[in-house]
Design a protein around this motif. Structure first.
Motif, short mmCIF file in Angstrom:
data_model
loop_
_atom_site.label_atom_id
_atom_site.label_comp_id
_atom_site.label_asym_id
_atom_site.label_seq_id
_atom_site.Cartn_x
_atom_site.Cartn_y
_atom_site.Cartn_z
N ASP A 199 0.83 -1.29 -0.11
CA ASP A 199 -0.15 0.08 -0.10
C ASP A 199 0.94 1.21 -0.04
OD1 ASP A 199 0.74 0.37 2.57
OD2 ASP A 199 -0.93 -0.35 3.51
N GLY A 200 0.26 2.35 0.24
CA GLY A 200 1.04 3.68 0.12
C GLY A 200 2.15 3.90 1.27
N GLU A 232 9.23 10.18 -1.59
CA GLU A 232 7.75 10.04 -1.41
C GLU A 232 7.37 10.74 -0.27
OE1 GLU A 232 7.13 5.85 -0.88
OE2 GLU A 232 7.58 5.40 -3.12
N MET A 254 8.48 -1.25 -10.35
CA MET A 254 7.18 -1.01 -9.76
C MET A 254 6.15 -0.68 -10.76
SD MET A 254 8.00 -1.12 -6.51
CE MET A 254 6.54 -0.39 -5.86
N THR A 255 4.95 -1.32 -10.62
CA THR A 255 3.70 -1.29 -11.15
C THR A 255 2.70 -0.60 -10.38
OG1 THR A 255 4.39 -3.27 -12.63
CG2 THR A 255 1.87 -2.58 -12.59
N THR A 256 1.85 0.41 -11.04
CA THR A 256 0.70 0.91 -10.46
C THR A 256 -0.65 0.97 -11.15
OG1 THR A 256 1.54 3.18 -11.01
CG2 THR A 256 2.16 2.54 -8.96
N GLU A 266 -3.05 4.08 -4.31
CA GLU A 266 -1.64 3.74 -3.46
C GLU A 266 -1.27 2.63 -3.60
OE1 GLU A 266 -2.87 5.14 0.29
OE2 GLU A 266 -2.90 7.04 0.05
N ALA A 277 0.66 -0.79 -5.12
CA ALA A 277 1.66 -1.00 -6.21
C ALA A 277 2.17 -2.39 -6.19
CB ALA A 277 2.91 0.03 -5.74
N GLU A 306 5.73 -4.67 -6.70
CA GLU A 306 7.17 -4.82 -7.02
C GLU A 306 7.44 -6.08 -7.37
OE1 GLU A 306 11.49 -3.08 -5.16
OE2 GLU A 306 9.66 -3.56 -3.69
#
Length: 266
Positions: free
Chosen positions: A115-116, A176, A230-232, A243, A245, A247
């Motif tokens: 999460d974020g 971030e 990283m994929t969002t 938020e 993602a 990896e």
């Protein structure tokens, strides 16, 4: 006091905080939105109240995260616009399925979803290779990737190139914190910076010769080397989805790829 630690309550204070966080002058914001600098000044000082559309226009121009856009709206006296559903909500079933598809499809290579705040949301079976030997208290829910990686009882002692990897991870987390304004992330950064493994890092490092920085991990089967992506989600309108993602870890060399095929059941 860092920008992530500032206490802001009114809409005007929040707007000014985000404008300064983005290193944006009132003139810059005026040119980006078509709102006069006089009106922006009145909004920041509380002499004028924004409309709902005005809040969203300014938030969009300042690239404010969805979580913080809701807070801007609330500070201005409006209801939040963006949902914040738990990941297990029925409305997010397609999102969960997409995450599961990526994680399972990436085997025998490790992949995890966060999460974020870098709390672990899901992972595939190959992540066990990464966390082998990590203290149980670091893997208890909600397990945090930064804690599990940089804590002295975590992965850190097994990372051969810890200096380079830790510098990269800390730099990413600092960016971030600055971009998101999230106090929880700022608290996480402050925590990991107190770890002995982090405090012992050299101040400056040479730039690695590789095209991407590998994580070189000691393992009973032999050294494993990875790089990650990283994929969002591309069009989120829910805070949880925005938020989220994934990896994904890829073998840096053929030896690692072969060892993973042996270590991780098909």
């Amino acid at each position: 006091m860092s920008s992530a630690e500032r206490v802001v309550e009114s809409f005007g204070d929040r707007l000014r905080d985000w404008r300064e966080r983005r290193r944006c002058t009132q003139l810059d914001l005026s040119l980006a939105t078509g709102v006069s600098t006089r009106h922006l000044s009145f909004l920041e000082t509380g002499r004028s109240r924004p409309s709902r559309d005005m809040v969203l226009t300014l938030a969009d121009a300042l690239d404010v995260p969805l979580r913080e856009r809701n807070r801007l709206l609330t500070a201005a006296g409006f209801a939040p616009s963006y949902g914040h559903r738990p990941l297990q909500a029925p409305e997010l079933s397609a999102v969960r399925q997409a995450v599961d598809t990526v994680l399972r499809g990436h085997l025998p290579n490790p992949a995890l979803a966060v999460d974020g705040r870098w709390n672990l949301v899901d992972m595939n079976a190959a992540v066990a290779v990464l966390v082998d030997g990590v203290a149980a208290h670091l893997l208890e829910p909600p397990a945090n990737v930064y804690r599990a990686t940089l804590h002295p009882d975590g992965i850190a002692p097994r990372i051969r190139n810890l200096d380079e990897v830790a510098h990269h991870l800390l730099g990413r987390l600092r960016r971030e914190v600055e971009l998101s304004g999230d106090k929880a992330l700022a608290d996480l950064l402050a925590e990991v910076e107190r770890y002995p493994t982090v405090r012992a890092l050299p101040r400056h490092l040479d730039v690695p010769a590789e095209v991407v920085l590998p994580v070189r991990l000691r393992h009973p089967a032999g050294e494993l080397a990875f790089f990650t992506t990283m994929t969002t989600f591309g069009t989120p309108v829910d805070v949880t989805v925005a938020e989220l993602a994934i990896e994904t870890f890829f073998p840096f060399d053929a030896t690692t790829a072969a060892r993973l095929r042996e270590l991780v059941p098909a």
